[in-house]
Every structure is written in structure tokens, then in C-alpha cells.
Design a protein around this motif. Structure first.
Motif, PDB file in Angstrom:
ATOM      1  N   LEU A 190     -12.315 -28.948  30.468  1.00 48.81           N
ATOM      2  CA  LEU A 190     -13.199 -28.440  31.613  1.00 48.81           C
ATOM      3  C   LEU A 190     -13.262 -29.975  32.409  1.00 48.81           C
ATOM      4  CD1 LEU A 190     -16.224 -26.730  31.574  1.00 48.81           C
ATOM      5  CD2 LEU A 190     -16.520 -28.652  32.541  1.00 48.81           C
ATOM      6  N   LEU A 191     -13.273 -31.160  32.070  1.00 49.07           N
ATOM      7  CA  LEU A 191     -13.405 -32.209  32.424  1.00 49.07           C
ATOM      8  C   LEU A 191     -12.382 -32.582  33.729  1.00 49.07           C
ATOM      9  CD1 LEU A 191     -15.517 -34.350  31.543  1.00 49.07           C
ATOM     10  CD2 LEU A 191     -16.704 -33.383  32.588  1.00 49.07           C
ATOM     11  N   ASN A 192     -11.412 -32.494  32.771  1.00 46.90           N
ATOM     12  CA  ASN A 192     -10.048 -33.125  33.469  1.00 46.90           C
ATOM     13  C   ASN A 192     -10.475 -31.566  34.867  1.00 46.90           C
ATOM     14  OD1 ASN A 192     -10.060 -34.842  31.782  1.00 46.90           O
ATOM     15  ND2 ASN A 192      -9.003 -33.705  30.238  1.00 46.90           N
ATOM     16  N   ILE A 193      -9.848 -30.847  34.528  1.00 44.98           N
ATOM     17  CA  ILE A 193      -9.902 -29.463  35.569  1.00 44.98           C
ATOM     18  C   ILE A 193     -10.631 -29.974  36.894  1.00 44.98           C
ATOM     19  CG2 ILE A 193     -10.181 -27.259  36.797  1.00 44.98           C
ATOM     20  CD1 ILE A 193      -9.481 -26.477  33.179  1.00 44.98           C
ATOM     21  N   TYR A 194     -11.840 -30.036  36.324  1.00 40.87           N
ATOM     22  CA  TYR A 194     -13.468 -30.666  37.467  1.00 40.87           C
ATOM     23  C   TYR A 194     -12.840 -31.604  38.558  1.00 40.87           C
ATOM     24  CZ  TYR A 194     -17.702 -32.411  39.206  1.00 40.87           C
ATOM     25  OH  TYR A 194     -18.957 -33.234  39.930  1.00 40.87           O
ATOM     26  N   LEU A 195     -12.422 -32.934  37.465  1.00 43.16           N
ATOM     27  CA  LEU A 195     -12.771 -33.927  37.879  1.00 43.16           C
ATOM     28  C   LEU A 195     -11.185 -34.175  38.962  1.00 43.16           C
ATOM     29  CD1 LEU A 195     -13.961 -36.363  34.734  1.00 43.16           C
ATOM     30  CD2 LEU A 195     -15.247 -35.486  37.491  1.00 43.16           C
TER      31      LEU A 195
ATOM     32  N   ALA B  48      -9.423 -32.027  40.651  1.00 45.08           N
ATOM     33  CA  ALA B  48      -9.989 -31.183  41.477  1.00 45.08           C
ATOM     34  C   ALA B  48     -10.536 -32.444  42.796  1.00 45.08           C
ATOM     35  CB  ALA B  48     -10.423 -30.233  41.696  1.00 45.08           C
ATOM     36  N   MET B  49     -12.071 -32.280  42.300  1.00 49.70           N
ATOM     37  CA  MET B  49     -13.196 -33.497  43.027  1.00 49.70           C
ATOM     38  C   MET B  49     -11.792 -35.252  43.628  1.00 49.70           C
ATOM     39  SD  MET B  49     -15.443 -31.737  43.736  1.00 49.70           S
ATOM     40  CE  MET B  49     -14.579 -29.754  43.228  1.00 49.70           C
ATOM     41  N   SER B  50     -11.301 -35.389  42.390  1.00 53.39           N
ATOM     42  CA  SER B  50     -10.870 -36.505  43.099  1.00 53.39           C
ATOM     43  C   SER B  50      -9.721 -36.598  44.525  1.00 53.39           C
ATOM     44  CB  SER B  50      -9.726 -37.584  42.017  1.00 53.39           C
ATOM     45  OG  SER B  50     -10.394 -37.686  40.367  1.00 53.39           O
TER      46      SER B  50
ATOM     47  N   LYS C 266     -17.062 -26.211  48.310  1.00 50.24           N
ATOM     48  CA  LYS C 266     -15.662 -25.470  48.630  1.00 50.24           C
ATOM     49  C   LYS C 266     -15.033 -24.889  47.198  1.00 50.24           C
ATOM     50  CE  LYS C 266     -12.991 -23.140  51.959  1.00 50.24           C
ATOM     51  NZ  LYS C 266     -11.991 -23.428  53.076  1.00 50.24           N
ATOM     52  N   ALA C 267     -14.730 -26.126  47.030  1.00 53.38           N
ATOM     53  CA  ALA C 267     -13.595 -26.222  45.622  1.00 53.38           C
ATOM     54  C   ALA C 267     -14.674 -25.673  44.494  1.00 53.38           C
ATOM     55  CB  ALA C 267     -12.698 -27.455  45.299  1.00 53.38           C
TER      56      ALA C 267
END
Length: 213
Positions: free
Chosen positions: A51-56, A58-60, A104-105
């Protein structure tokens, strides 16, 4: 692991890897997942990492796209800087546009989470502008490029007041933006460790744009 810009900035100068820093004005962005502790309790450790890798991930990409410097990840928390190591005239504007793009992402991130049988997430983001000391912090054996100062602490305190899906900006950030903004709620809050009440403003969009753009 650091951004390409930090590597280039440090290696271009003979003194680049020495400990120490310089005082400068930056815009700081902090974000984290709402209710992350309870999410962790419901998932196996490898699923939390997924979950963190998907989130981080995209945010990066969004932060880098807006020419921000990723200072660090602390679990689900992100600290990004606009104005160090490189200062640009539109640092504040890019930080705010980055925050809007990050919110938005989340919709697309949650679609991926759904496909991976992971829980949906929401985030809160704080943006604050102020003076910090930016440079190499640590020891001769281990150091990192980062920022320290009251402005960093204040950003964290503002972020504590964020609700799900919300972007809160400080009075100094609001004053530093020449472009008109669409602002939602505003209030003065008492922040832990801060002597005076702090004015915070909910950023909805840039006034020339709709929130969905």
C-alpha cells in the motif's frame, strides 16, 4: 536515496558534502495518510508495504514533476521542500499546485488499491512558507540533506489539523501567492509548542481553475 537535483547540487561544489547549511526561505509540504495506524492493524506487514509503495510512488512522481525536493518519507508521511537546494521565483505556486495534484491523484491510487484488494486511503496536506536552515545534517559518518527550523515544526502542527482530503495552508503561504486562490474554511488554532494562535486556510483551488481541473 536522494533526488537527482540534490546529487547534482552537492557534487558540483567542492564543499557540497560538508556538514552545515545556510538560511533561506522555502515552502514546506507535509502529507500523510489519515488513519494509517488503524490501517496497519488490519493488514499483514507485506500488504502495508504494498500500500505504501503504491502511494509513495505516485506522490513522488507528482512532487518531482512540480520540481520539489523530497526531503524524506517517515512511514506514510512525506516531507517535500520548494526552495532548496534550488530557489525559484514560483516555489510557492508550484508547492500549492503539487498539493492539489496529490489530492486529485488519490482517486486513481484507490482504484489501484481496490484492484490489489487493499483499503482505500485519504490524505491531509499542509503547506507553510518560512525561513529554515537547509543543508547537510548529521555526522561525518552519516548525513542527509534536509531543513530544520520553526517553519518545519509549524508545518507539522498545521498538518495535525487536516481532515481527510483537505489541504491547509498557513498565513505566510497565502500572503506569498500573487495569484488569487479559492479558499474554504479558515480559522485560528492553538498548535502544540507554538506560543501564538496560528491562522490556517483550506485551499480549494487556484481561483482561475475549478477544483476538478
Amino acid at each position: 536515496y536522494v533526488s537527482d537535483e540534490i546529487v547534482e547540487n552537492l557534487l558540483e561544489k567542492p564543499e557540497g558534502l560538508k556538514l552545515g547549511g545556510d538560511q533561506r526561505e522555502v515552502t514546506i509540504l507535509m502529507a500523510d495518510i489519515r488513519g494509517f495506524t488503524s490501517i496497519c492493524e488490519q493488514l499483514a506487514p507485506n500488504r502495508v508495504v504494498k500500500l505504501l509503495n503504491i502511494y509513495l510512488g505516485a506522490m513522488s512522481e507528482i512532487i518531482i514533476e512540480h520540481l520539489g525536493t523530497i526531503d524524506e518519507f517517515i512511514g506514510d508521511a512525506i516531507l517535500a521542500i520548494y526552495g532548496a537546494p534550488t530557489t525559484r521565483k514560483d516555489d510557492v505556486v508550484r508547492a500549492l499546485k503539487c498539493a492539489l495534484a496529490m489530492q486529485k491523484a488519490i482517486s486513481d491510487i484507490n482504484k489501484i488499491n481496490l484492484a490489489e484488494q487493499l483499503p482505500e486511503i485519504s490524505i491531509g496536506i499542509a503547506v507553510n512558507t518560512g525561513t529554515v536552515v537547509a543543508g547537510n545534517i548529521g555526522s561525518e559518518r552519516r548525513s542527509k540533506y534536509g531543513v530544520v527550523g520553526h517553519a518545519v515544526n509549524l508545518t507539522a502542527r498545521i498538518e495535525d489539523h487536516c481532515q481527510s482530503g483537505e489541504i491547509l495552508i498557513s498565513e505566510s503561504t497565502l500572503a506569498a501567492v500573487e495569484q488569487p486562490l479559492t479558499i474554504g474554511r479558515s480559522e485560528r488554532v492553538t498548535a502544540k509548542g507554538i506560543n501564538k494562535p496560528v491562522a490556517i486556510y483550506e485551499l480549494i483551488s487556484f481561483a482561475a481553475e475549478s477544483p476538478s481541473e
